[in-house]
Design an enzyme around this catalytic site. Structure first.
Site, mmCIF file in Angstrom:
data_model
loop_
_atom_site.group_PDB
_atom_site.id
_atom_site.type_symbol
_atom_site.label_atom_id
_atom_site.label_comp_id
_atom_site.label_asym_id
_atom_site.label_seq_id
_atom_site.Cartn_x
_atom_site.Cartn_y
_atom_site.Cartn_z
ATOM 1 N N CYS A 21 25.171 3.189 48.739
ATOM 2 C CA CYS A 21 24.164 4.113 48.239
ATOM 3 C C CYS A 21 24.856 5.416 47.887
ATOM 4 O O CYS A 21 25.975 5.678 48.315
ATOM 5 C CB CYS A 21 23.092 4.386 49.299
ATOM 6 S SG CYS A 21 22.156 2.933 49.797
ATOM 7 N N GLY A 49 24.505 2.440 43.443
ATOM 8 C CA GLY A 49 23.257 1.731 43.700
ATOM 9 C C GLY A 49 22.338 1.793 42.503
ATOM 10 O O GLY A 49 22.094 2.877 41.976
ATOM 11 N N ASN A 127 23.308 6.931 53.479
ATOM 12 C CA ASN A 127 24.216 5.914 52.955
ATOM 13 C C ASN A 127 24.900 5.257 54.144
ATOM 14 O O ASN A 127 25.553 5.933 54.934
ATOM 15 C CB ASN A 127 25.256 6.566 52.027
ATOM 16 C CG ASN A 127 26.393 5.620 51.676
ATOM 17 O OD1 ASN A 127 26.210 4.406 51.625
ATOM 18 N ND2 ASN A 127 27.566 6.168 51.436
ATOM 19 N N GLY A 128 24.752 3.932 54.273
ATOM 20 C CA GLY A 128 25.425 3.251 55.375
ATOM 21 C C GLY A 128 24.557 2.195 56.023
ATOM 22 O O GLY A 128 23.515 1.799 55.495
ATOM 23 N N TYR A 271 37.289 -0.278 45.436
ATOM 24 C CA TYR A 271 36.259 -0.762 44.516
ATOM 25 C C TYR A 271 35.060 0.164 44.308
ATOM 26 O O TYR A 271 34.660 0.420 43.184
ATOM 27 C CB TYR A 271 35.767 -2.131 45.003
ATOM 28 C CG TYR A 271 34.607 -2.695 44.224
ATOM 29 C CD1 TYR A 271 34.753 -3.068 42.895
ATOM 30 C CD2 TYR A 271 33.353 -2.855 44.817
ATOM 31 C CE1 TYR A 271 33.681 -3.585 42.168
ATOM 32 C CE2 TYR A 271 32.283 -3.381 44.107
ATOM 33 C CZ TYR A 271 32.454 -3.743 42.779
ATOM 34 O OH TYR A 271 31.409 -4.245 42.071
#
Length: 483
Positions: A21, A49, A127-128, A271
């Site tokens: 995210c 996202g 985020n996570g 990535y």
């Protein structure tokens, strides 16, 4: 002979890791509206996202606790119109762009979450992935909590709200909540007069601080700061809670760990992140170039051309070319208008998800020995198709190099690496994998190269080794993990 790999109902044929995210927050001390700037910040973080997004804003001089928000399913430019943004008045705000790693893809699960409670209002972007979210959720439910979503972000928001009742400030409540939650997270919390950024003690997820004129910003990546013309100040340290108020910036480092215990997600460098971002002093582009160089050193082969699978394979391919002296070229044309949510071709159709996204430049590869660099191989279902496409375009040889080690174990910290029986490398040798994908040769990045790639920053390598920074859970909100 080609081997079939069962995908257990998995319909996503892209076989790529999904981003996590993106979070973005802003506080303008001059009282200017921040919604449009948050919009552009989220636009720069769209790669993290593409399922849903949202913005919540508040006016620090207005009615205390009044929050206006817009969120919905889709891309940033689909959810927000210019007219809608003009209605979001406020000089403090937080935004989020989401890919679900836990919790279903519904509008209810879109963030930021806005929570009204006895002490006022909180808006939170996360985020996570928490590894103890289910236990915490059950505890809250047995105490009467009613959940509106299926995401662990709401568990975090509830715990911050509960702790705020007993703490003198919201930032102290965030620290207290961090003592209970376990896992990977970068948080941005907006209270009526404060903007707070927090990073988990291991530093799994990135979070940085920026400044533009008289406004301060939190963002997942530095590329978002550059997009809005902000100056990068520094990263939030793993375990640190940073509070921005009109009186300045406060730092609480009570939850910080010793450096050797930290564990950044290596896939931010391999990535996830945009190549123009920098995390904890290490440039993403530089890391990918280094990975390509290491592949050339450790897995050399005679060839005519080095190519990358767009986009994250390109920099590693350039690094391979620089180290080996073999020319770097373009073999693939990517359809930039195909998002992750496009309608997948039904099984048996001639259209392939891979072919819709990528076309091969026949004149670039015809009659050539090609080295193809990709960032990872999960199930292998994309890699074999891309190899076949290169051969159909006339490539004499296809040598595959992967700029990460083999995936052997699932991830519990925010990446949707599947269970072990779905991973092509699980219980298979490199030679067996090579035969499955149809390559002439295959080489992975060596595990010991990861430290060199990020210049010694402590990283998590659990998906490669099974050695996690903390004990993994037996289940999460999605259900039981398969061992």
């Amino acid at each position: 002979m080609e081997e079939n790999i069962q995908l257990k109902g998995q319909q996503d044929m892209s076989d790529k890791l999904h981003e996590e995210c993106g979070v973005f927050g802003m506080y303008d001390f001059e009282g200017n509206d921040v919604a449009s700037t948050i919009y552009y910040g989220l636009f720069a973080l769209q790669h993290r996202g593409q399922e849903s997004c949202g913005i919540a804003v508040s006016d620090t001089e207005g009615p205390k606790g009044k929050v206006n928000s817009i969120k919905g399913m889709g891309l940033v430019n689909e959810v927000f119109t210019e007219e809608a943004l003009q209605k979001l008045h406020g000089d403090i705000g937080v935004g989020h762009t989401r890919y679900s790693t836990a919790g279903s893809s519904t509008r209810e699960n879109a963030q930021p979450l806005v929570l009204n409670y006895v002490k006022g209002t909180l808006a939170l972007a996360h985020n996570g992935n928490l590894i103890n979210a289910l236990d915490l959720r059950r505890e809250l439910e047995y105490n009467g909590a009613i959940f509106q979503t299926t995401i662990d972000s709401e568990v975090i928001a509830y715990h911050i709200a509960r702790e705020r009742i007993h703490q003198a400030s919201v930032e102290e409540a965030v620290v207290s909540a961090m003592k209970k939650i376990r896992g990977a997270y970068s948080l941005i919390v907006m209270s009526p007069r404060k903007l707070i950024g927090a990073r988990d003690p291991y530093g799994f997820k990135p979070l940085c601080i920026g400044k533009r004129d008289h406004a301060y910003i939190f963002a997942s990546e530095t590329c978002a700061l550059e997009t809005i013309g902000a100056e990068y100040i520094r990263d939030v340290m793993p375990g640190e809670v940073v509070t921005i108020t009109r009186d300045g910036i406060l730092s609480n480092q009570e939850m910080c760990l010793e450096k050797n215990k930290q564990a950044r997600c290596i896939f931010e460098y391999i990535y996830f992140a945009r190549p123009d971002s920098v995390f904890d002093g290490i440039g993403v582009y530089h890391s990918r170039i280094q990975a390509g160089r290491f592949l050339a050193m450790d897995h050399p082969v005679d060839a005519d051309l080095v190519v990358g699978v767009p986009e994250s394979g390109n920099a590693a391919a350039l690094g391979y070319s620089m180290e080996s002296g073999i020319p770097y070229g373009t073999a693939f044309v990517k359809n930039s208008y195909v998002g992750r949510t496009f309608i997948k071709p039904k099984q048996g159709n001639r259209e392939s998800s891979v072919r819709i996204k990528l076309n091969v430049l026949k004149e670039a590869v015809d009659g050539k020995r090609v080295i193809m660099i990709d960032d990872s191989m999960v199930r292998g279902t994309t890699n074999d198709r891309v190899v076949s496409m290169l051969r159909e375009a006339g490539a004499k040889e296809v040598h595959v190099r992967i700029s990460s080690p083999p995936f052997l174990h699932p991830c519990y910290f925010g990446i949707d690496i599947p269970s072990e029986d779905q991973l092509i490398a699980h219980n298979r040798s490199v030679e067996e994998i090579r035969r499955i994908i149809g390559a002439d040769t295959l080489g992975y990045l060596k595990l010991n190269r990861l430290d060199e790639m990020v210049e010694g920053l402590p990283i998590c390598r659990g998906c490669f080794t099974g050695q996690y920074p903390m004990s993994p859970p037996t289940e999460d909100i999605r259900g039981s993990y398969e061992k």
